[in-house]
Design an enzyme around this catalytic site. Structure first.
Site, PDB file in Angstrom:
ATOM      1  N   ASP A   2       3.231   9.358  -1.136  1.00 19.03           N
ATOM      2  CA  ASP A   2       2.056   8.609  -0.697  1.00 19.03           C
ATOM      3  C   ASP A   2       1.832   7.469  -1.677  1.00 19.03           C
ATOM      4  OD1 ASP A   2      -0.158   8.075   0.896  1.00 19.03           O
ATOM      5  OD2 ASP A   2      -0.819  10.169   0.896  1.00 19.03           O
ATOM      6  N   HIS A  35       0.814  -1.225   0.000  1.00 18.70           N
ATOM      7  CA  HIS A  35       0.000   0.000   0.000  1.00 18.70           C
ATOM      8  C   HIS A  35       0.848   1.275   0.000  1.00 18.70           C
ATOM      9  CE1 HIS A  35      -4.042  -1.827   0.481  1.00 18.70           C
ATOM     10  NE2 HIS A  35      -3.302  -2.839   0.835  1.00 18.70           N
TER      11      HIS A  35
HETATM   12  C1  GDG Z   1      -2.263   3.868   3.166  1.00 15.16           C
HETATM   13  C2  GDG Z   1      -1.236   4.514   2.217  1.00 15.16           C
HETATM   14  C3  GDG Z   1      -2.922   4.366   0.376  1.00 15.16           C
HETATM   15  C4  GDG Z   1      -8.564  10.130   7.435  1.00 15.16           C
HETATM   16  N1  GDG Z   1      -8.861  10.845   8.537  1.00 15.16           N
HETATM   17  C5  GDG Z   1     -10.010  10.341   8.995  1.00 15.16           C
HETATM   18  C6  GDG Z   1     -10.414   9.288   8.169  1.00 15.16           C
HETATM   19  N2  GDG Z   1      -9.499   9.179   7.217  1.00 15.16           N
HETATM   20  C7  GDG Z   1      -9.611   8.203   6.118  1.00 15.16           C
HETATM   21  C8  GDG Z   1      -9.615   8.879   4.775  1.00 15.16           C
HETATM   22  C9  GDG Z   1      -9.137   7.734   3.890  1.00 15.16           C
HETATM   23  C10 GDG Z   1      -8.186   6.979   4.807  1.00 15.16           C
HETATM   24  O1  GDG Z   1      -8.511   7.330   6.144  1.00 15.16           O
HETATM   25  C11 GDG Z   1      -6.738   7.399   4.570  1.00 15.16           C
HETATM   26  O2  GDG Z   1      -6.305   6.817   3.406  1.00 15.16           O
HETATM   27  P1  GDG Z   1      -5.076   7.415   2.602  1.00 15.16           P
HETATM   28  O3  GDG Z   1      -4.995   6.667   1.325  1.00 15.16           O
HETATM   29  O4  GDG Z   1      -5.300   8.865   2.370  1.00 15.16           O
HETATM   30  O5  GDG Z   1      -3.771   7.268   3.519  1.00 15.16           O
HETATM   31  P2  GDG Z   1      -3.126   6.149   4.549  1.00 15.16           P
HETATM   32  O6  GDG Z   1      -3.904   6.036   5.782  1.00 15.16           O
HETATM   33  O7  GDG Z   1      -1.711   6.577   4.729  1.00 15.16           O
HETATM   34  O8  GDG Z   1      -3.205   4.770   3.740  1.00 15.16           O
HETATM   35  C12 GDG Z   1      -1.959   5.303   1.120  1.00 15.16           C
HETATM   36  C13 GDG Z   1      -3.810   3.616   1.343  1.00 15.16           C
HETATM   37  O9  GDG Z   1      -3.055   2.947   2.364  1.00 15.16           O
HETATM   38  C14 GDG Z   1      -4.651   2.571   0.618  1.00 15.16           C
HETATM   39  O10 GDG Z   1      -3.833   1.699  -0.120  1.00 15.16           O
HETATM   40  O11 GDG Z   1      -3.726   5.161  -0.490  1.00 15.16           O
HETATM   41  O12 GDG Z   1      -1.024   5.844   0.213  1.00 15.16           O
HETATM   42  O13 GDG Z   1      -0.330   5.359   2.924  1.00 15.16           O
HETATM   43  O14 GDG Z   1     -10.199   6.871   3.557  1.00 15.16           O
HETATM   44  O15 GDG Z   1     -10.901   9.379   4.479  1.00 15.16           O
HETATM   45  N3  GDG Z   1     -11.525   8.572   8.350  1.00 15.16           N
HETATM   46  C15 GDG Z   1     -12.316   8.915   9.409  1.00 15.16           C
HETATM   47  N4  GDG Z   1     -11.978   9.927  10.262  1.00 15.16           N
HETATM   48  C16 GDG Z   1     -10.857  10.676  10.088  1.00 15.16           C
HETATM   49  O16 GDG Z   1     -10.602  11.615  10.866  1.00 15.16           O
HETATM   50  N5  GDG Z   1     -13.443   8.215   9.591  1.00 15.16           N
END
Ligand code: GDG
Length: 468
Positions: A363, A155
Site C-alpha cells: 500500500d 500515491h
Molecule cells: C490510495 C493509495 C494512499 C474506505 N472505505 C470507505 C471509505 N474509505 C476511505 C478510507 C480512506 C480512503 O477511503 C482509502 O484510503 P487508503 O489510503 O486506505 O487507500 P486507497 O483508496 O487505495 O488510496 C493509498 C492513498 O491513495 C492516499 O495517498 O494512502 O496507499 O492506494 O480515507 O476511510 N470512505 C467512505 N466509505 C467507505 O466505505 N466514506
C-alpha cells in the site's frame, strides 16, 4: 500571485460530495485555497469525443473537467492504468496485463489532458499532478511549451528496478517522470527505488539529496508522507460514536470486542489472508471464540476488471466457510459488507473498535491506519495491527506490525490485541497519535508546496530522504 493548479485523474466535483469523500479531496483541502484550479476527468463517459472543458466554481475554487470517450476510458483508465500500472506498482507482476494499444490510448489521453489544461494556464501557475494515471502529463505539457513549475506525486508505492523493468515501455515512463521539477513519494523507500531506477535504466547519477540533472532540467525527488487532519477526525469520531448508528453497532456486539477492517475492495489490500487469519484465530485460540466480532467494510471498486471479480468470489467463499464453521446460533464471527459507509459513520465505528486490522500486501501509505488511530478514545484506545508493507508502517512503528502474507502471524496479533493491557494500549496509542497528529494533511501539502514554489530557499531545504 501564484495560483495552484491541481490535476488528478478524477475531479471530485462539489456537487458529488457526500457518501464517499475521497482521500485525495480530504488531503488537499488545505492546499486548495480560494483561487485554485482543479483539473481532470469529470467521471462522465461519452460515446463520441466532445472536446469540451466544463468549468464550474464553488467556494472560490474553479473545477475544470473533460469527459472521456468509452474507448479512452477502457484503454487509458481500465486497461493500462488499472490493469498494468496498478499491479506493477504493487509488485504483482502476475497480474500485469500489458497491451500496446492500451498504452497508446494512455499516452493519447495524457496528451488530451495537456492540451485542455494548457488553454487554462497562466504564466505564474504552479501545477501539482497526482498519481499513476498521469505520469506522462508533465512531459506532454513541456512538449506544448509549458515552462511553469510542475510537480508530480505518486500515491502508490514505487518499485525497485528489477520489478519496474518488467513493464514494456518502462524507460519511456521513467523519462516522462523526469520532465517534472518535483517527484514526490510517500516514503524514503519508494523515493530511493525511483532514484535507483533513474540510475539503472537511464544511466544517470543521482545525489544523496534526491536531486539529479536530466536534459538541462533539475529534478528533485522527495519523500513526503500524506496524512489526515487528525484533530478534526478525532472530534468527529467522538461525536459520532455517541450517535444512532454507533449505538446500533455497539448493541449488536453484545459486549464482544469489535475488530474492524475498512478497505476498497482491491487485491492489494490483502483481504483473503485477513479472512483466513480470522479462522486461524478461532482455531488456534478457542478461548477467543464469542469474544470477538469482525466487521469488514470493503466498498466495491473497479468492478469491470476480472481480477476484482475473482477477488469478490474468493472473499465470498472464505467468509462463508469461516462463518459456516464457527458461527453459533447467537454469534457470527465475521460480518462482511461491500457497500460503502459514510465517512462520519466510519469515524464512529473506528472509535468503538478494539482493534483495526490493516493488512495490505502493499500500500502506498494507507490512510485507514491513520484514521483509526485518530479516532481512538485516549483513555481506552484500541490496537492497530498494520502490515509491514504499507507505507504507513515506516512511520507507525508502535503498531503491531505483521507480515500480511502470514495468516498465523495476523491471527496471533489479533489475539495479542484482544488480551493487551490498558497500559500497553495507551502507551502504543500515544506514540502513534503523536505521528498522526504531526504528519498531517496540512504538513503534506506545505512540504510539497515548499518544493514546488520557485524560491531561492528551496535549495537549502532539508530533503526528506530519511524515515520520519
Ligand atoms: C490510495 C493509495 C494512499 C474506505 N472505505 C470507505 C471509505 N474509505 C476511505 C478510507 C480512506 C480512503 O477511503 C482509502 O484510503 P487508503 O489510503 O486506505 O487507500 P486507497 O483508496 O487505495 O488510496 C493509498 C492513498 O491513495 C492516499 O495517498 O494512502 O496507499 O492506494 O480515507 O476511510 N470512505 C467512505 N466509505 C467507505 O466505505 N466514506
Amino acid at each position: 500571485m501564484t495560483r495552484l493548479v491541481v490535476v488528478s485523474n478524477r475531479v471530485p466535483l462539489p456537487s458529488e460530495r457526500g457518501a464517499k469523500a475521497g482521500g485525495l479531496a480530504v488531503a488537499l483541502a488545505d492546499a486548495l485555497r480560494p483561487g485554485s484550479l482543479w483539473f481532470g476527468w469529470s467521471g462522465r463517459r461519452t460515446s463520441h469525443d466532445t472536446r469540451r472543458t466544463h468549468v464550474q466554481r464553488s467556494d472560490g475554487i474553479t473545477y475544470a473537467t473533460i469527459d472521456l470517450t468509452d474507448a479512452e476510458y477502457d484503454g487509458f483508465y481500465v486497461n493500462f492504468s488499472n490493469g498494468a500500472l496498478w499491479p506493477l506498482l504493487h509488485f504483482r507482476l502476475g497480474l500485469l496485463d500489458f497491451n500496446a494499444d492500451d498504452y497508446k490510448e494512455y499516452c493519447s489521453v495524457n496528451r488530451r489532458y495537456a492540451a485542455a489544461l494548457k488553454a487554462l494556464l497562466q504564466p505564474d501557475d504552479v501545477i501539482w499532478v497526482h498519481d499513476y494515471h498521469l505520469i506522462p502529463l508533465g512531459a506532454e505539457l513541456r512538449a506544448l511549451g509549458v515552462e511553469n513549475r510542475i510537480g508530480f506525486f505518486l500515491h502508490t508505492p514505487f518499485v525497485p528496478p528489477a520489478v519496474f523493468q518488467a513493464l514494456p515501455r518502462a524507460t519511456e515512463l521513467l523519462t516522462a517522470l523526469c520532465a517534472y521539477d518535483i517527484v514526490g513519494f510517500h516514503t524514503p523507500t519508494y523515493c530511493k527505488a525511483f532514484l535507483d531506477c533513474v540510475t539503472e535504466c537511464l544511466g544517470i547519477r543521482t545525489g544523496t539529496d534526491g536531486r539529479f540533472s536530466f536534459r538541462s532540467r533539475t529534478v528533485q525527488a522527495i519523500a513526503d508522507p500524506i496524512g489526515i487532519d487528525a484533530k478534526s477526525f478525532a472530534a468527529k469520531a467522538e461525536a459520532v460514536a455517541r450517535g444512532k448508528d454507533a449505538a446500533a453497532l455497539r448493541e449488536s456486539l453484545n459486549g464482544r470486542a469489535l475488530a474492524i477492517g475498512v478497505d476498497r475492495l482491491d487485491y492489494s489490500k490483502g483481504l483473503p489472508n485477513r479472512f483466513i487469519a480470522i479462522g486461524r484465530l478461532l482455531a488456534n485460540h478457542p478461548e477467543d471464540r464469542r469474544q470477538i466480532s469482525f466487521l469488514q467494510i470493503a466498498a466495491r471498486s473497479r468492478e469491470e476488471q476480472h481480477a476484482y471479480q475473482r477477488l469478490r468470489r474468493e472473499l465470498d467463499r472464505i467468509a462463508g466457510e469461516t462463518n459456516g464453521r464457527y458461527s453459533e446460533f447467537d454469534w457470527t464471527p465475521l460480518r462482511y459488507m461491500t457497500n460503502a459507509v459514510k465517512r462520519d459513520t466510519l469515524a464512529g465505528f473506528f472509535r468503538i473498535a478494539r482493534m483495526a486490522v490493516v493488512t495490505p500486501l502493499r500500500d502506498g501509505m494507507n490512510l485507514v491506519a491513520k484514521e483509526y488511530v485518530a479516532a481512538q478514545d485516549p483513555e481506552d484506545p484500541g490496537v492497530l495491527i498494520l502490515s509491514r508493507f504499507a507505507g504507513a508502517a515506516e512511520e507507525m512503528t508502535a503498531a503491531l506490525l505483521v507480515n500480511p502474507f502470514d495468516a498465523d502471524e495476523i491471527a496471533e496479533a489479533m489475539h495479542r490485541a484482544l488480551t493487551m493491557s490498558l497500559q500497553e494500549r495507551v502507551e502504543r496509542w500515544k506514540t502513534l497519535y503523536g505521528v498522526v497528529a504531526t504528519n498531517t494533511a496540512e504538513r503534506f501539502c506545505n512540504v510539497f508546496m515548499s518544493y514546488l514554489a520557485r524560491s531561492d530557499t528551496v535549495a537549502q531545504r532539508p530533503v526528506l530522504l530519511r524515515a520520519i
